[in-house]
Design an enzyme around this catalytic site. Structure first.
Site, PDB file in Angstrom:
ATOM      1  CG  ASN A  97       8.527   1.953   0.596  1.00  0.00           C
ATOM      2  OD1 ASN A  97       8.190   2.872   0.608  1.00  0.00           O
ATOM      3  ND2 ASN A  97       7.172   0.619   1.112  1.00  0.00           N
ATOM      4  NE  ARG A 129      -0.317  -0.612   4.820  1.00  0.00           N
ATOM      5  CZ  ARG A 129      -0.067   0.581   5.469  1.00  0.00           C
ATOM      6  NH1 ARG A 129      -0.723   1.648   5.249  1.00  0.00           N
ATOM      7  NH2 ARG A 129       0.655   0.785   6.684  1.00  0.00           N
ATOM      8  CG  ASP A 146       8.937  -7.810  11.489  1.00  0.00           C
ATOM      9  OD1 ASP A 146       9.502  -6.940  10.657  1.00  0.00           O
ATOM     10  OD2 ASP A 146       8.719  -8.279  12.533  1.00  0.00           O
ATOM     11  CE1 TYR A 184      10.277   7.613   8.420  1.00  0.00           C
ATOM     12  CE2 TYR A 184      11.066  10.499   8.283  1.00  0.00           C
ATOM     13  CZ  TYR A 184      10.383   8.883   7.689  1.00  0.00           C
ATOM     14  OH  TYR A 184      10.166   8.956   6.005  1.00  0.00           O
TER      15      TYR A 184
END
Length: 256
Positions: A91, A18, A63, A162
């Site tokens: 990604n 997605r 995972d 992040y």
């Protein structure tokens, strides 16, 4: 591998079910590439995307922080397609909320938060890269493409954990390019900003999109499809002499 067209690649896209990952999957498949759609929890979306693409897609749940599971995925892809994985697009992201109001600040940021992002972003990429190396070497080369962020250059919202993990991934991109260049393997990064629109940016107010568009030379916010086009460059023969680079795709907002 230096002059191999996209159609001859077997590409693994992590987090490919997605959002941006799905756009990258579609872009590769549209140019004839075979694609492994990796997912962690989005099984339904992954299978729907594979049905849309057809026989050139393989769905595999794993995972990326689980080294053994990644190894099984790479082996399964090679067996399914009769050829090794020659492109890895890193990604996948750990769970994260891009909430400027709810983010951790300098006084309450924890190592647990940093560690979670480092393990997911850098550790996950390391697992997929190492698992794909034997097949790429046997094929005479390959493409490693890491997905980054322009927040490293321009932290307009200081998402400390992040951004730090993506900065570490950029450093790994550059150092790995030295190690793997002699094997004919290129290692590059494609970095974006806010994309219009993905799951991560779905809740972003229109006023924010408009402000970003006004600040870019192109006067627009980059779409996931436009970003995926840039990823294709690094799969193509046109990038055969490019490695260790970070291509920022954000309409010119950040000059890299």
């Amino acid at each position: 591998m230096s002059a191999v067209p996209i159609s001859e690649h077997v590409a693994l896209v992590t987090g490919g079910a997605r959002g941006l990952g799905a756009h990258i999957v579609r872009a590769i498949a549209a140019h004839g590439g075979r694609v492994v759609i990796n997912y962690r929890r989005s099984a339904d979306a992954a299978h729907a995307l594979a049905d849309e693409i057809g026989d050139s897609a393989l769905v595999f749940g794993a995972d990326v922080t689980d080294k053994d599971a990644v190894g099984v995925m790479i082996d399964a892809a090679a067996e399914h397609f009769g050829a090794p994985v020659t492109t890895v697009v890193n990604n996948a992201l750990p769970d994260y909320s891009f909430n400027g109001d709810g983010r951790s600040h300098a006084d309450n940021l924890t190592w647990t938060e940093l560690d979670a992002q480092l393990r997911g972003i850098v550790g996950g990429a390391l697992n997929t890269i190492q698992a794909a190396l034997p097949g790429m070497r046997a094929a005479g080369g390959g493409r490693m493409i890491n997905i980054g962020t322009n927040l490293v250059q321009n932290p307009v919202v200081p998402y400390h954990d992040y951004t730090a993990a993506k900065a570490a991934l950029l450093a790994l991109t550059r150092t790995l390019s030295h190690d793997l260049g002699p094997d004919g393997i290129t290692v590059n990064m494609v970095s974006g900003g806010l994309l219009r629109t993905t799951d991560a940016s779905a809740a972003t107010p229109d006023a924010v999109f408009d402000a970003i568009a006004a600040a870019t030379p192109l006067r627009s916010v980059t779409t996931p499809a436009e970003f995926a086009d840039a990823v294709l460059f690094f799969l193509s023969p046109w990038s055969r002499a490019v490695t260790g680079q970070n291509l920022v795709v954000d309409g010119g907002l950040v000059k890299n």
